[in-house]
Scaffold this active site. Structure first.
Site, PDB file in Angstrom:
ATOM      1  CG  HIS A 461      15.993  29.628  70.894  1.00 61.14           C
ATOM      2  ND1 HIS A 461      17.273  29.197  71.311  1.00 61.14           N
ATOM      3  CD2 HIS A 461      16.093  30.620  70.292  1.00 61.14           C
ATOM      4  CE1 HIS A 461      18.097  30.165  70.933  1.00 61.14           C
ATOM      5  NE2 HIS A 461      17.144  31.013  70.423  1.00 61.14           N
ATOM      6  NE  ARG A 462      11.146  23.679  74.950  1.00 64.80           N
ATOM      7  CZ  ARG A 462      10.230  22.623  75.222  1.00 64.80           C
ATOM      8  NH1 ARG A 462       9.458  22.722  76.183  1.00 64.80           N
ATOM      9  NH2 ARG A 462       9.990  21.613  74.393  1.00 64.80           N
TER      10      ARG A 462
END
Length: 491
Positions: A461-462
């Site tokens: 999700h980064r």
């Protein structure tokens, strides 16, 4: 220059620090050629054959099969000029283990000398049966029979003085360098000098559970150590003598949950690498997993038509082939999915090294197809077939498992619908492909039996936001729902 050359275990790539010797392909006295395979070594990534750096004759093998050896440690000595005559002693490459072995008397004295400290067989730092050294995980290399260099200040061993089984206890003769007093040298029935009880931790626990005093037993193991059989014989004798007493039952019941019913498996090789990678990834990259259930009836029919074509009859065609093609086409539409988090920047890769997770006898490995996006469907099928066959044979090289950018794991082959896969380190997405099952499905307004599968996409999700991850997974699903229409629309 010495004609005897020691060959060290080489660095097999990707920062590997050790390897386990699976099999020696030569023996002492064999004549070998340059680049001839001499040993098969298993690393954390693969089992590989290592070739000889020199031609000549095998002079010595330093580590037996099953030993774990660090990179840079000598594993074999080769006489590079075997026709030059006898080898002078001064020119022979002899490892430390070839030093003269101390006498049995000296070894016995070392075992009971309080100044040296008693280390039991099998404990960390102690000598285990067979001469192996106990380490934090499993055992280290199996060396020659236990040997020890004399320490400074040691008393020279007197021939057979401490281990005369019939000799009465007598004070030790005066020595130039006095050492700590040695207890009376009483000898038990197996020839071991009495003193601190030798027993491994599982044996001690078993004795404690059974209420057996180890000091009352005569050991039948190496160096007089107490074995599990010794404890069980003593327990049987005690139980027979105390049969009328009801207290014997709880002791037997407690033993049924002890170490004698446990198996301890050393963590090494592929299992060790898998544990390190998954733990690092799970606690470094913030994982998000999304799921999509897809009607793949048309895709399965397309595969059947593909198999019937003359030029494809000898090609292995499976649903995984279409999933791989779908992933590669979706990456072209959303290239950010094929990227790596590099701290202060995101590295987006224009090539796709497509990893295919494979369950092997050695554990889980993830070889990858290099630059898979450039391959045609036929070339992709051939590459996947070769990858699977190589993995099953245990011959996957470290290079084939390095540099992956995106991975597919086919959990469907185990009858599983889907999963939440963990990202391989350095990758930003991994797709789980579930089992294809016939299920009731609404098709054209009617409930009909259709072939259905569930996809699970985990992503970092980064790098990948929910919108990007959802669109990427949706495109894979659209291709599998109607591959022919997707190919016409996207290519």
């Amino acid at each position: 220059m010495s004609r005897i050359k020691e060959f060290n275990l080489p660095d097999l790539g990707e920062g590997l620090t050790e390897g386990e010797i699976l099999a020696w392909l030569v023996k002492v006295g064999d004549d070998i050629e340059l680049n001839q395979p001499i040993v098969e070594v298993e690393t954390a990534k693969a089992a590989v054959e290592i070739p000889a750096k020199w031609a000549g004759r095998v002079q010595a093998i330093f580590h037996p099969e099953g030993s774990t050896v660090e990179v840079g440690v000598p594993i074999i000595a080769i006489d590079t000029d075997p026709n030059a005559g006898p080898i002078e002693e001064s020119t022979t490459a002899a490892p430390a283990s070839d030093l003269p072995a101390p006498s049995a008397a000296a070894l016995a004295a070392v075992e009971v000398a309080p100044a040296e400290g008693m280390v039991e067989p099998g404990l960390i730092g102690g000598v285990a049966p067979g001469g192996r050294t106990a380490v934090l995980v499993g055992y280290g290399p199996r060396n020659a029979p236990a040997k020890r260099r004399p320490r400074k200040g040691d008393v020279p061993a007197q021939p057979a003085a401490p281990v005369q089984a019939a000799a009465p206890a007598a004070p030790a003769p005066a020595a130039p360098a006095p050492v700590a007093p040695v207890p009376a040298t009483a000898v038990n029935g197996n020839g071991r000098v009495s003193g601190p009880v030798l027993a491994k931790p599982p044996v001690r626990k078993l004795a404690k559970d059974l209420g057996i005093d180890l000091a009352t037993l005569t050991g039948s193991g190496p160096l007089g150590s107490i074995t599990r059989e010794d404890v069980q014989r003593a327990a049987s004798a005690t139980a027979t003598a105390a049969e009328p007493q009801p207290v014997a039952a709880p002791a037997a019941s407690a033993a049924s949950f002890g170490a004698d019913r446990e198996q301890r498996i050393p963590v090494k090789g592929v299992r060790k690498l898998t544990a390190e990678n998954t733990a690092r990834s799970a606690f470094t990259a913030p994982h998000v997993t999304e799921f999509l259930t897809v009607d793949v009836t048309r895709a399965m029919k397309a595969l059947d038509r593909l198999r019937d074509r003359r030029e494809w009859r000898d090609v292995r065609v499976s649903p995984l082939l279409l999933v791989a093609k779908a992933v590669l086409l979706a990456v072209k539409r959303y290239p950010m999915v094929n990227s790596t988090w590099a701290g202060d920047e995101i590295v987006v890769k224009e090539y796709v090294n497509l990893g295919i997770a494979a369950a092997t006898e050695r554990g889980l490995i993830v070889p990858n197809i290099k630059d898979a996006g450039r391959l045609s469907l036929r070339e992709l099928a051939d590459a996947m077939t070769e990858l699977v066959q190589t993995a099953k044979s245990g011959k996957t090289s470290p290079a084939d498992m390095s540099g992956g950018t995106l991975t597919i794991t086919n959990v469907g082959v185990f009858g599983v619908d889907t999963g939440t896969p963990i990202l391989p380190p350095g990758e930003s997405a991994i797709l789980a492909f579930g089992a294809v099952r016939e299920q009731p499905w609404v098709h054209k307004g009617k409930v009909k039996p259709r072939l259905v599968t569930t996809l699970g996409l985990s992503f970092d999700h980064r790098i990948i936001d929910g919108e990007l991850g959802s669109k990427f997974l949706r495109d894979i699903g659209d291709f599998l729902a109607d591959p022919e229409a997707a190919l016409l629309a996207w290519t």
